[in-house]
Write a protein that holds these residues in place. Structure first.
Motif, PDB file in Angstrom:
ATOM      1  N   THR A   1      52.734  41.675  42.909  1.00  0.00           N
ATOM      2  CA  THR A   1      52.221  43.045  42.748  1.00  0.00           C
ATOM      3  C   THR A   1      52.112  43.419  41.277  1.00  0.00           C
ATOM      4  N   ALA A   2      53.124  43.028  40.494  1.00  0.00           N
ATOM      5  CA  ALA A   2      53.082  43.326  39.057  1.00  0.00           C
ATOM      6  C   ALA A   2      51.962  42.544  38.383  1.00  0.00           C
ATOM      7  N   ALA A   3      51.729  41.281  38.808  1.00  0.00           N
ATOM      8  CA  ALA A   3      50.641  40.498  38.229  1.00  0.00           C
ATOM      9  C   ALA A   3      49.289  41.121  38.548  1.00  0.00           C
ATOM     10  N   ALA A   4      49.099  41.603  39.806  1.00  0.00           N
ATOM     11  CA  ALA A   4      47.847  42.279  40.170  1.00  0.00           C
ATOM     12  C   ALA A   4      47.651  43.548  39.353  1.00  0.00           C
TER      13      ALA A   4
ATOM     14  N   ALA B   1      46.525  42.436  35.857  1.00  0.00           N
ATOM     15  CA  ALA B   1      45.113  42.019  35.836  1.00  0.00           C
ATOM     16  C   ALA B   1      44.188  43.210  35.991  1.00  0.00           C
ATOM     17  N   GLY B   2      44.491  44.137  36.908  1.00  0.00           N
ATOM     18  CA  GLY B   2      43.653  45.327  37.072  1.00  0.00           C
ATOM     19  C   GLY B   2      43.623  46.181  35.826  1.00  0.00           C
TER      20      GLY B   2
ATOM     21  N   ASP C   1      39.803  48.325  35.929  1.00  0.00           N
ATOM     22  CA  ASP C   1      39.525  48.822  37.277  1.00  0.00           C
ATOM     23  C   ASP C   1      40.542  48.177  38.210  1.00  0.00           C
ATOM     24  N   ALA C   2      41.540  48.936  38.598  1.00  0.00           N
ATOM     25  CA  ALA C   2      42.600  48.380  39.430  1.00  0.00           C
ATOM     26  C   ALA C   2      42.126  48.033  40.830  1.00  0.00           C
ATOM     27  N   SER C   3      41.003  48.626  41.278  1.00  0.00           N
ATOM     28  CA  SER C   3      40.518  48.344  42.633  1.00  0.00           C
ATOM     29  C   SER C   3      39.896  46.962  42.755  1.00  0.00           C
TER      30      SER C   3
ATOM     31  N   LEU D   1      45.921  36.273  45.342  1.00  0.00           N
ATOM     32  CA  LEU D   1      45.424  37.306  44.449  1.00  0.00           C
ATOM     33  C   LEU D   1      43.889  37.297  44.542  1.00  0.00           C
ATOM     34  N   TRP D   2      43.325  38.427  44.941  1.00  0.00           N
ATOM     35  CA  TRP D   2      41.879  38.560  45.116  1.00  0.00           C
ATOM     36  C   TRP D   2      41.325  39.379  43.957  1.00  0.00           C
TER      37      TRP D   2
END
Length: 429
Positions: free
Chosen positions: A97-100, A103-104, A109-111, A123-124
């Motif tokens: 979750t922290a890596a996503a 990256a966002g 854009d976090a979405s 991770l998508w």
């Protein structure tokens, strides 16, 4: 009766608990910061991989691009036109979750970044060229290995902590064990070896206190032995005279009867002195007393008061135990009349923060070899003890003075005679 734990066990548990708590806090902080560093690094690498994969997917005719995409697929990175799966009931790893989130944040854009756990960690990342496509990266799970490593490290750290706690507890309790072993010798006054060398300061202080307590106990026992011996000695002579007088039938003779009464009075005085020496007068309350008035009252009770002179001081007051001070001063006056010669004098004077009560006579004084020993219980010498007495008068006076925080000074007068000085601290105005 429940058995109390030993000092070693208490210290061991305390030190072990402190070390384990420190280890737990260190591990928690290390996991927290380590997870933050790993998630930040993995988020950046995952984003770079996703951007590179998105760029390669935009060149389907390039053989090199297709070759690299095939290699990435083997590593768990591929392009998908499906949508990320819905969140499952399984909790997503905090590091993923922290890596996503990292990256966002970098994409702005976090979405465009989604973390999933179905059941593998993935991770998508939404493609920037074609929003319908997603670059999917399989996140390797290190949790089992991390748990095994953490468990192993915790066990090793716990064993090290227990070993350190045992060593610290032994170092702390060993001086106490040595002190407990030497306590009987310290109390009895037997010379001990250097077993306490290098012990902590508190242990050495405790050893000194035990030694001082033993010395006081030995002194009390010695005084008790002296008292028993002195009582038996003082009572034997008048009792023998009384027995002889009764056997001879002297009770009807007025002169002999007076001698018997004198023997009884001597017995009573000896017992009274012994009781006064034992009781010490500690239970008596402190009261303000005018020493000049007290000395005058004692002078009025002498059999020959005309042989006495009194030099007092005005506005003097002492906080003392009156009965104890009266007995001490009375004993000094008795000694002056018994062993000295008139004229006698009681002189009061201020000396700094103390008041001195001096009792002097014009007799022969005390022998030089006995002068330093005067005041010891039942000390007797023909030259200094020409008359009767229990041998406790000066001892009672010295103990009474010490109990009031003062001192008793004994000396021969330069012009002849003996001088006894009670030096007592005066209350501050």
């Amino acid at each position: 009766m429940r058995r109390a734990p030993s000092t070693f066990a208490l210290v061991l548990v305390l030190v072990a608990a402190a070390l384990l708590l420190a280890l737990a806090l260190s591990s928690a902080l290390q996991r927290r910061f380590g997870r933050q560093v790993v998630s930040d690094s993995y988020g950046r690498l995952a984003l770079a991989t996703a951007l590179a994969t998105d760029d390669l997917a935009a060149r389907p005719q390039d053989p090199a691009a297709r070759q690299v995409l095939g290699a990435l697929r083997l590593l768990g990175v591929h392009v998908s036109d499906a949508q990320p799966p819905a969140p499952s009931v399984r909790r997503i790893a905090p590091a993923l979750t922290a890596a996503a989130r990292t990256a966002g944040s970098l994409l702005g854009d976090a979405s465009r970044v989604v973390a999933t756990q179905t059941p593998d960690s993935q991770l998508w990342v939404r493609s920037a060229r074609d929003p319908a496509h997603w670059i999917v990266l399989r996140a390797p799970s290190y949790r089992p290995r991390l748990l095994d490593s953490a468990l192993l490290l915790s066990v090793l750290a716990g064993l090290i902590a227990l070993a350190a706690a045992g060593l610290a507890a032994r170092l702390l309790t060993r001086p106490l064990e040595r002190l407990a072993a030497q306590a009987p010798a310290l109390l009895s006054g037997t010379p001990t070896d250097a077993g306490l060398d290098g012990s902590p300061r508190e242990v050495r202080r405790l050893a000194d206190a035990i030694g001082e307590a033993g010395e006081r106990l030995r002194a009390v026992a010695h005084e008790r032995e002296l008292m028993l011996a002195g009582i038996s000695h003082d009572l034997r002579t008048p009792l023998a005279r009384l027995r002889l007088a009764l056997e001879l039938g002297d009770a009807g003779d007025p002169g002999r009867r007076s001698a018997m009464v004198a023997d009884l009075e001597e017995l009573d005085q000896a017992l009274e002195q012994c009781l006064a020496f034992v009781r010490e007068g500690r239970d008596e309350a402190l009261q303000p007393v005018d020493p000049t008035t007290l000395a005058g009252q004692l002078l009025a009770l002498r059999l020959q008061p005309e042989h006495w002179q009194l030099e007092g001081i005005a506005d003097a007051s002492l906080r003392v135990r009156p009965t104890l001070l009266r007995r001490a001063l009375g004993n000094l006056m008795d000694n002056a009349e018994r062993y000295g010669a008139p004229p006698f004098a009681v002189t009061l004077a201020r000396e700094g923060t103390a008041i001195e009560i001096r009792v002097s006579d014009h007799g022969p004084g005390a022998p030089h070899e006995l002068l330093a020993r005067l005041g010891q219980p039942f000390l007797r010498g023909d030259a200094a003890r020409a008359g009767g007495g229990s041998g406790l008068g000066l001892s009672i006076a010295a103990r009474a003075t010490q109990l009031h925080g003062g001192e008793l000074r004994l000396a021969n007068r330069p012009g002849g005679g003996f001088l006894a000085t009670l030096r007592l601290p005066a209350p501050q105005a």
